[in-house]
Write a protein that holds these residues in place. Structure first.
Motif, mmCIF file in Angstrom:
data_model
loop_
_atom_site.group_PDB
_atom_site.id
_atom_site.type_symbol
_atom_site.label_atom_id
_atom_site.label_comp_id
_atom_site.label_asym_id
_atom_site.label_seq_id
_atom_site.Cartn_x
_atom_site.Cartn_y
_atom_site.Cartn_z
ATOM 1 N N ALA A 71 0.846 -1.188 0.000
ATOM 2 C CA ALA A 71 0.000 0.000 0.000
ATOM 3 C C ALA A 71 0.884 1.242 0.000
ATOM 4 O O ALA A 71 1.923 1.287 0.660
ATOM 5 N N VAL A 72 0.445 2.251 -0.745
ATOM 6 C CA VAL A 72 1.149 3.536 -0.811
ATOM 7 C C VAL A 72 0.223 4.589 -0.198
ATOM 8 O O VAL A 72 -0.713 5.062 -0.860
ATOM 9 N N PRO A 73 0.427 4.967 1.066
ATOM 10 C CA PRO A 73 -0.443 5.987 1.674
ATOM 11 C C PRO A 73 -0.183 7.356 1.041
ATOM 12 O O PRO A 73 0.962 7.774 0.874
ATOM 13 N N LEU A 74 -1.251 8.055 0.693
ATOM 14 C CA LEU A 74 -1.147 9.387 0.103
ATOM 15 C C LEU A 74 -1.615 10.428 1.101
ATOM 16 O O LEU A 74 -2.697 10.306 1.686
ATOM 17 N N ASN A 75 -0.811 11.452 1.293
ATOM 18 C CA ASN A 75 -1.158 12.559 2.182
ATOM 19 C C ASN A 75 -2.195 13.443 1.482
ATOM 20 O O ASN A 75 -1.910 14.042 0.447
ATOM 21 N N PRO A 76 -3.405 13.554 2.037
ATOM 22 C CA PRO A 76 -4.440 14.354 1.369
ATOM 23 C C PRO A 76 -4.089 15.834 1.263
ATOM 24 O O PRO A 76 -4.716 16.557 0.486
ATOM 25 N N LYS A 77 -3.100 16.288 2.027
ATOM 26 C CA LYS A 77 -2.710 17.696 1.976
ATOM 27 C C LYS A 77 -1.605 17.960 0.960
ATOM 28 O O LYS A 77 -1.201 19.114 0.773
ATOM 29 N N SER A 78 -1.102 16.911 0.318
ATOM 30 C CA SER A 78 -0.046 17.107 -0.672
ATOM 31 C C SER A 78 -0.580 17.848 -1.889
ATOM 32 O O SER A 78 -1.738 17.684 -2.277
ATOM 33 N N GLY A 79 0.298 18.632 -2.501
ATOM 34 C CA GLY A 79 -0.075 19.363 -3.699
ATOM 35 C C GLY A 79 -0.007 18.491 -4.939
ATOM 36 O O GLY A 79 0.484 17.355 -4.914
ATOM 37 N N GLU A 80 -0.470 19.043 -6.054
ATOM 38 C CA GLU A 80 -0.559 18.280 -7.305
ATOM 39 C C GLU A 80 0.810 17.795 -7.766
ATOM 40 O O GLU A 80 0.953 16.658 -8.216
ATOM 41 N N LYS A 81 1.834 18.639 -7.641
ATOM 42 C CA LYS A 81 3.165 18.254 -8.109
ATOM 43 C C LYS A 81 3.710 17.081 -7.307
ATOM 44 O O LYS A 81 4.250 16.118 -7.871
ATOM 45 N N GLU A 82 3.571 17.155 -5.982
ATOM 46 C CA GLU A 82 4.083 16.071 -5.142
ATOM 47 C C GLU A 82 3.305 14.784 -5.371
ATOM 48 O O GLU A 82 3.880 13.693 -5.466
ATOM 49 N N LEU A 83 1.993 14.880 -5.453
ATOM 50 C CA LEU A 83 1.182 13.692 -5.721
ATOM 51 C C LEU A 83 1.547 13.083 -7.075
ATOM 52 O O LEU A 83 1.635 11.857 -7.218
ATOM 53 N N GLY A 84 1.774 13.946 -8.060
ATOM 54 C CA GLY A 84 2.152 13.446 -9.376
ATOM 55 C C GLY A 84 3.461 12.679 -9.332
ATOM 56 O O GLY A 84 3.594 11.616 -9.963
ATOM 57 N N HIS A 85 4.418 13.198 -8.575
ATOM 58 C CA HIS A 85 5.705 12.498 -8.441
ATOM 59 C C HIS A 85 5.517 11.142 -7.769
ATOM 60 O O HIS A 85 6.055 10.124 -8.227
ATOM 61 N N ILE A 86 4.761 11.122 -6.681
ATOM 62 C CA ILE A 86 4.576 9.870 -5.941
ATOM 63 C C ILE A 86 3.884 8.823 -6.806
ATOM 64 O O ILE A 86 4.274 7.648 -6.828
ATOM 65 N N LEU A 87 2.867 9.231 -7.540
ATOM 66 C CA LEU A 87 2.121 8.270 -8.367
ATOM 67 C C LEU A 87 2.944 7.773 -9.551
ATOM 68 O O LEU A 87 2.898 6.590 -9.891
ATOM 69 N N SER A 88 3.710 8.659 -10.163
ATOM 70 C CA SER A 88 4.531 8.211 -11.289
ATOM 71 C C SER A 88 5.670 7.314 -10.805
ATOM 72 O O SER A 88 6.070 6.374 -11.494
ATOM 73 N N ASP A 89 6.167 7.579 -9.604
ATOM 74 C CA ASP A 89 7.272 6.797 -9.057
ATOM 75 C C ASP A 89 6.803 5.426 -8.589
ATOM 76 O O ASP A 89 7.456 4.412 -8.829
ATOM 77 N N SER A 90 5.666 5.380 -7.905
ATOM 78 C CA SER A 90 5.201 4.115 -7.319
ATOM 79 C C SER A 90 4.296 3.319 -8.252
ATOM 80 O O SER A 90 4.134 2.103 -8.084
ATOM 81 N N ALA A 91 3.691 3.983 -9.228
ATOM 82 C CA ALA A 91 2.854 3.332 -10.254
ATOM 83 C C ALA A 91 1.808 2.380 -9.676
ATOM 84 O O ALA A 91 1.749 1.204 -10.046
ATOM 85 N N PRO A 92 0.930 2.859 -8.782
ATOM 86 C CA PRO A 92 -0.121 1.983 -8.269
ATOM 87 C C PRO A 92 -1.155 1.696 -9.348
ATOM 88 O O PRO A 92 -1.363 2.502 -10.260
ATOM 89 N N SER A 93 -1.806 0.539 -9.211
ATOM 90 C CA SER A 93 -2.802 0.164 -10.219
ATOM 91 C C SER A 93 -4.144 0.844 -9.969
ATOM 92 O O SER A 93 -4.948 1.000 -10.894
ATOM 93 N N LEU A 94 -4.396 1.220 -8.728
ATOM 94 C CA LEU A 94 -5.668 1.850 -8.377
ATOM 95 C C LEU A 94 -5.518 2.591 -7.050
ATOM 96 O O LEU A 94 -4.483 2.499 -6.387
#
Length: 490
Positions: A71-94
């Motif tokens: 599981a990749v926990p996402l901080n709901p307070k993160s901005g779009e740029k940081e979230l984009g980096h985390i998602l592209s780096d971890s590549a979750p399926s959903l």
């Protein structure tokens, strides 16, 4: 049976596992909800979790672990740029989220599975029979990918194996005499290891209960302790608020006095706040030391000597050493010699995701993790952290000085509400000590000379601040840690 959470099938009928506000799940209900969700996602690979402080987040993470996937926990307070980096780096399926949660871009671009905590609730209190894929998972398999704060670049994903979770939680059970009879109350975020691993997975592994406040309040802590809670987890900002409230809230002092264990972590709790809480409640706050990459390394034991300002001794299974700048181990524990903490043990992360360079740089050739934290060690093994190597070790006039002890001294001054200490270049001293102070009375702050004399009297003349800046508040992150890099560039 779950290897991480045996209580899901073995807890007493009707025992409450999780409570968030007025919403709760018994162990039987939790087993049904997580089992059903685990069956849906078992073949999905890595999944993201929109980690709000809600029942759904806990169910989602446990279900992923039950499914044997990360599981990749996402901080709901993160901005779009940081979230984009985390998602592209971890590549979750959903992404797993609570029904009704509005997900920002780019999270909203992922396939979404809503977490329905009641859809599989059993008709009786007996635990359901559900296939749990985690029976096939190994100790080395990833459990969580938690992203660091990214103070020196984009956040790095620390891959935390299943063995690290079990090792840390079982070691803390030993240190804190933590059992299924304990009821934990906290209000910490659920995207970080403190709130999620210790605060949610910890009670579930023990077969106990957790009551999450949603948002920390002193009233909420008192209410839960008066209603049978036995443990409190918090960060220093929370305990500081408790210390400030105690003189005006005698019922809070009584409630805290009933607790079996008060635990502070994520940053050092100032000695002044330790003393104020103990004086009002008779309770000692226990400190522990850990980080994303290592989970927990040390703690003051519940059956050990409480010592304000220290983080106790290494936990069972954890090796810890202090080293000089050239990597030479410090062999004498004199309570004065400052060195970098290095650790080794089953509690460590596996790697930084997609960053073999950073992973290699983080470890010594013989497998010790370089924490970047500076500390001294007392003759009996107690560890006292003096700060971060990058921001809190000040080399002034030939001395190595830890910012933490100066901050504690400043906080003992009645005119200081908050304090942080940094170093800045000085042609004569190498570095000079700089204090950043939030005065108790903004209209009448203590002078720089008064604060310098105060520190020199309590510690030593070479540890006095040469410059004092006055602020209305210190910059802090979501876990309450002071962001010193922001100060240095203020």
């Amino acid at each position: 049976m779950s290897s991480l959470f045996p209580a899901l099938t073995a807890a007493p009928a009707g025992r409450v596992a999780l409570r968030f506000g007025d919403r709760a799940l018994t162990y039987a209900e939790l087993a049904a909800a997580t089992g059903a969700l685990a069956a849906r996602i078992a073949d999905k690979g890595r999944v993201a979790v929109w980690a709000t402080p809600a029942l759904e987040t806990a169910v989602a993470v446990v279900a992923a672990l039950e499914a044997g996937i990360a599981a990749v926990p996402l901080n709901p307070k993160s901005g779009e740029k940081e979230l984009g980096h985390i998602l592209s780096d971890s590549a979750p399926s959903l992404v797993l989220a609570a029904p009704g949660d509005e997900l920002p871009a780019p999270v909203s671009d992922l396939a979404r599975v809503d977490v329905d905590v009641r859809s599989a609730a059993p008709a009786t209190s007996a635990a359901p029979t559900v296939h749990r894929p985690d029976a096939q998972a190994t100790e080395a398999d990833p459990a969580l990918i938690v992203y660091t704060s990214g103070t020196t670049g984009p956040p790095k994903g620390a891959v935390i194996p299943r063995r690290a979770i079990t090792a840390t939680l079982d070691a803390l059970a030993d240190a804190w005499q933590w059992t299924g009879d304990d009821v934990l109350v906290h209000g910490l975020p659920l995207f970080h290891v403190h709130g999620l691993v210790l605060g949610i997975l910890g009670p579930l592994r023990r077969g106990g209960s957790v009551r999450h406040l949603g948002r920390f309040t002193t009233e909420g802590v008192a209410r839960e302790l008066n209603d049978g809670a036995t443990m409190v987890f918090g960060v220093p900002t929370m305990y500081h608020r408790i210390a400030q409230a105690l003189p005006e809230e005698p019922e809070l002092a009584k409630a805290l006095g009933r607790a079996r264990l008060l635990v502070s972590g994520s940053a050092a709790l100032p000695v002044h706040d330790h003393e104020r809480i103990t004086a009002a409640t008779g309770q000692r706050v226990v400190e522990r030391y850990g980080m994303t990459e290592t989970l927990m390394n040390t703690s003051v034991r519940s059956d050990g000597e409480p010592r304000a300002g220290t983080v106790g001794v290494p936990l069972p299974g954890v090796e810890l050493r202090l080293v000089e700048e050239d990597g030479t181990p410090i062999t004498s524990y004199d309570g004065e010699t400052v060195g970098e903490i290095q650790v080794r043990g089953p509690n460590l992360f596996t790697e930084y995701l997609n960053r073999p360079d950073a992973t290699a740089a983080a470890f010594t050739a013989d497998g010790w993790f370089r924490t970047g934290d500076m500390a001294v060690r007392d003759p009996d093994g107690y560890v006292r952290i003096v700060g971060r190597k990058a921001t809190d070790l000040i080399k002034s006039g030939g001395y190595k000085i830890g910012a933490g002890e100066i901050e504690n001294a400043l906080l003992e001054h009645p005119g200081v509400r908050e304090a942080a200490v940094t170093g800045e270049p000085d042609a004569d001293l190498g570095e000079r000590i700089v204090a950043w102070v939030v005065p108790a009375d903004p209209q009448s702050p203590p002078s720089a000379a008064e604060l310098a004399d105060h520190v020199a009297h309590r510690l030593a003349p070479h540890k006095r601040p040469r410059t004092v800046h006055y602020l209305t508040a210190l910059p802090r992150n979501d876990m309450g840690k002071i962001m010193k890099r922001a100060l240095a560039h203020d």
